[in-house]
Design an enzyme around this catalytic site. Structure first.
Site, PDB file in Angstrom:
ATOM      1  CD  GLU A  45      66.057  23.675  84.823  1.00  0.00           C
ATOM      2  OE1 GLU A  45      67.082  24.320  85.151  1.00  0.00           O
ATOM      3  OE2 GLU A  45      65.096  23.491  85.596  1.00  0.00           O
ATOM      4  NE  ARG A  53      69.816  24.165  85.934  1.00  0.00           N
ATOM      5  CZ  ARG A  53      69.763  23.234  86.874  1.00  0.00           C
ATOM      6  NH1 ARG A  53      70.856  22.637  87.284  1.00  0.00           N
ATOM      7  NH2 ARG A  53      68.604  22.880  87.407  1.00  0.00           N
ATOM      8  CG  ASP A 113      59.131  29.286  90.424  1.00  0.00           C
ATOM      9  OD1 ASP A 113      58.912  29.088  89.214  1.00  0.00           O
ATOM     10  OD2 ASP A 113      60.041  28.709  91.035  1.00  0.00           O
ATOM     11  CB  THR A 124      65.359  32.550  87.616  1.00  0.00           C
ATOM     12  OG1 THR A 124      64.638  31.983  88.709  1.00  0.00           O
ATOM     13  CG2 THR A 124      65.608  31.490  86.546  1.00  0.00           C
TER      14      THR A 124
END
Length: 686
Positions: free
Chosen positions: A317, A321, A450, A675
């Protein structure tokens, strides 16, 4: 002696002396003689006799005149230089091809150790760019220009048209003739590249106008000025800008500098304590042209963003981000502040790779420099360890430090060799000690797996289409999806991607899987087989139906599809535990890719419906948007009081790009999105 009373009563004596001088004596004694010395003394006496206010006014006038003189000299100097240069150019006998000198070229050199060997994989034929007759293209650029624009809204809830002046310089018009189009890419003649330096690259100095609008957006124009654009923004884009500003207002008022906004309680929640929403939104503000908001966010990054703190962060994360957001903003703005911050957080994340297998731990303490797996297991998810490569590879390219790319690439090479795959499909978990897959036999394109498939294709694109192991794994995985996970629902025969658990098929599909149509379309655009685009078209229709078959017009987190026709039943079934909506971006992301590659307006219309429903059911009047618990109850969608950072970082960004008719606004032949929707440059070979 006088008494005090007598002294007070008698008046004081005053003595006077009278002196009379003749004019000759006065002159001889130094009177007025019109000499320079006399005039200097006289002027100084007059100056001293002026009041302080009068002297200040006179000094101010002199200073003002001096400044005006300097400005006039500068203004006259530039035209004189241009006339001189023009006359010199006219004297040249051999014409030259015009070149664009750009601040941050999107066409960048490949990393040092990029594999140039194409192996046995056949060379992919170039794919023709779809015709988009409605698209108006402006002057070609190798780099997106800073789209700062003066955006004025009539009210907080109503949008208005933006005032724009499509002004183009003569220099930009001339460059159109020297640009070649190939697969939708814009290539400049006589283009040069160079290998990455061992030192940190400083942003190149742009030429004149681009330096103002791109390098120093906060200083480029006075408030109220309008920037020139090739394709004016439209009312749907204006609606996205208004939605962003409304969300930003809530964050600024109630959660400034914190991770996530809780709009209903007018407070905030912390995950890492690193301002996730602010960093996630930086490049969105740049793309939307929100100059004022970007500048105040930049100031917070410069003054308050500190990574030296005793806190555990999730490697995946924080990479997608924070690291991704900082790298993207650096490339779009050219501001080295963001590169320095990216290098800082990148170094602090490296301890995660100190494992026996080199498969990274899930959590890192960025203050102490330690890492560990989750407390309940020694496993990491496959998606987490294989979806950090775009960012670490780019950090190596920019800094010249190979350790970032090596650590990330080693993970991909290791996963490439593992057993336990099923026709290219991978399990969801991998052990950090043994380096082997765990929980074998379960395959999904939803949570925990994914973005593994997404990053296979995007790394291949990022690296200049040279690393064929990545492409082979991607193509094999898509074939595995077709063989094991594709089914059709009833009654509308929607194509969907289910899950496989120990040979048993489940008609369950996460909303997360709606990234796949866009990824398939991106692969087809880059030369993969046409059936990938056909599958993308079928799947995006399914993702659209996951919205329109629901009462609020918003998709739940998970749906189950009916495999058998039943009277009174739709294709989509929703279980009570799955009917929440987190403001996710995946469907809008794929709509953006589909519209960009096909030009079909229906994809824009579908996205517009989603935005309207977000405004109807998730918008909080005091600022911000909230995720909801029940998409099946329009009268009470049960707000959850949380606005995820990806709503600003991804959802609204893809909305804005979807509604744009300018394919050079983040050109997909020059950028690849991570992503978390942060665009990073595609490398070109040296």
């Amino acid at each position: 002696m006088y008494s005090a009373a007598a002294a007070a009563a008698s008046p004081p004596r005053r003595d006077f002396i009278s002196v009379t001088l003749s004019p000759e004596e006065a002159v001889g004694a130094g009177g007025y003689n019109n000499s320079k010395a006399w005039r200097r003394r006289s002027c100084w006496r007059k100056w001293k006799q002026l009041s302080r206010l009068q002297r200040s006014v006179i000094l101010f006038l002199f200073a003002f005149l001096a400044v005006c003189g300097v400005i006039s000299y500068t203004a006259l100097g530039e035209p004189w230089k241009s006339l001189t240069n023009k006359s010199l150019d006219d004297q040249r006998t051999k014409p030259e091809v015009p070149r664009l000198k750009l601040a941050n070229p999107a066409v960048l050199p490949a990393p040092r150790k990029a594999d140039a060997n194409l192996g046995d994989y056949p060379e992919l034929p170039p794919q023709k760019q779809p015709k988009m007759p409605h698209v108006r293209r402006g002057p070609p650029n190798l780099q997106i220009k800073a789209p700062w624009r003066d955006v004025r809204l009539k009210t907080q809830h109503d949008t208005s048209k933006v005032l724009e002046e499509p002004v183009q310089s003569d220099k930009e018009e001339k460059t159109e003739k020297s640009v070649i189009s190939w697969r939708g890419a814009v290539i400049e003649p006589d283009q040069s590249t160079e290998p990455p330096s061992s030192k940190i690259k400083e942003p190149e100095k742009p030429s004149s106008m681009e330096a103002e609008s791109q390098k120093e957006p906060g200083k480029c124009l006075e408030p109220g000025a309008v920037f020139p654009f090739a394709v004016p923004i439209n009312e749907r884009q204006m609606a996205v800008i208004e939605a962003f500003r409304h969300a930003w207002k809530g964050y600024k008022d109630f959660a400034w500098g914190h991770d996530e906004l809780k709009p209903l309680s007018k407070s905030y929640s912390e995950w890492f304590g690193l301002g996730l929403t602010l960093i996630d939104a930086l490049d969105t503000m740049w793309i939307l042209g929100l100059k004022e908001e970007f500048e105040e966010a930049r100031k917070w990054v410069a003054d308050d963003l500190v990574f030296d703190k005793n806190v555990d962060v999730n490697l995946f994360e924080s990479t997608i981000r924070i690291l991704g957001g900082l790298l993207s903003t650096y490339h779009l703005s050219g501001d080295s502040l963001f590169l320095e911050k990216a290098k800082d957080i990148g170094n602090r994340l490296m301890p995660a790779f100190n494992t026996p297998s080199k498969v990274p731990y899930s959590d890192v303490n960025i203050g102490r420099g330690t890492a560990h797996p989750p407390r309940w297991t020694s496993d990491s998810t496959v998606a987490e360890v294989t979806s950090i490569q775009l960012e670490f590879r780019e950090l190596s390219r920019l800094t010249g430090d190979e350790k970032f790319q090596k650590a990330a690439d080693d993970v991909m090479k290791h996963v490439h060799t593992l057993s336990g795959k099923n026709d290219g499909l991978v399990p969801m978990f991998i052990n950090t000690n043994s380096g082997q897959f765990t929980h074998l036999g379960v395959y999904t394109l939803g949570a925990r797996a994914d973005s593994y498939y997404e990053y296979l294709l995007k790394q291949w694109i990022q690296g200049g289409k040279k690393e064929n192991e990545l492409l082979e794994d991607y193509v094999r995985a898509i074939e595995g999806v077709k063989k094991h996970l594709l089914q059709r629902s009833q009654p509308k025969k929607l194509t969907f991607v289910g899950e496989l658990a120990h040979g048993h098929f489940s008609a369950k599909m996460d909303h997360l899987v709606c990234f796949l149509p866009g990824t398939l379309a991106l692969g087809a655009h880059n030369g993969l087989t046409a059936d990938h685009m056909k599958l993308a078209e079928a799947l995006i229709e399914t993702c659209h139906q996951m919205y329109v078959q629901v009462e609020t017009g918003l998709s739940p987190e998970i749906v189950h599809f009916n495999l058998h026709a039943q009277k009174g039943h739709k294709d989509v079934e929703i279980k009570p535990a799955d009917r929440h909506n987190l403001l996710r971006p995946e469907t809008v992301e794929s709509l953006f890719y589909m519209y960009r590659f096909t030009g079909e307006k229906k994809y824009q219309d579908w996205g517009w419906e989603i935005l309207q429903n977000f405004n109807k059911y998730t918008r909080v009047p005091t600022g911000g948007y909230t995720s909801i618990n029940n998409v099946q109850n329009p009268s009470n969608p049960e707000p959850r009081d949380k606005m995820e950072s990806f709503f600003l970082g991804e959802t609204l960004k893809y909305m804005f790009l979807l509604f744009s008719d300018d394919i050079d606004l983040i050109n997909l032949d020059k950028y690849v999105f991570n992503t978390e929707a942060h665009p990073l440059p595609i490398w070109m070979p040296a």
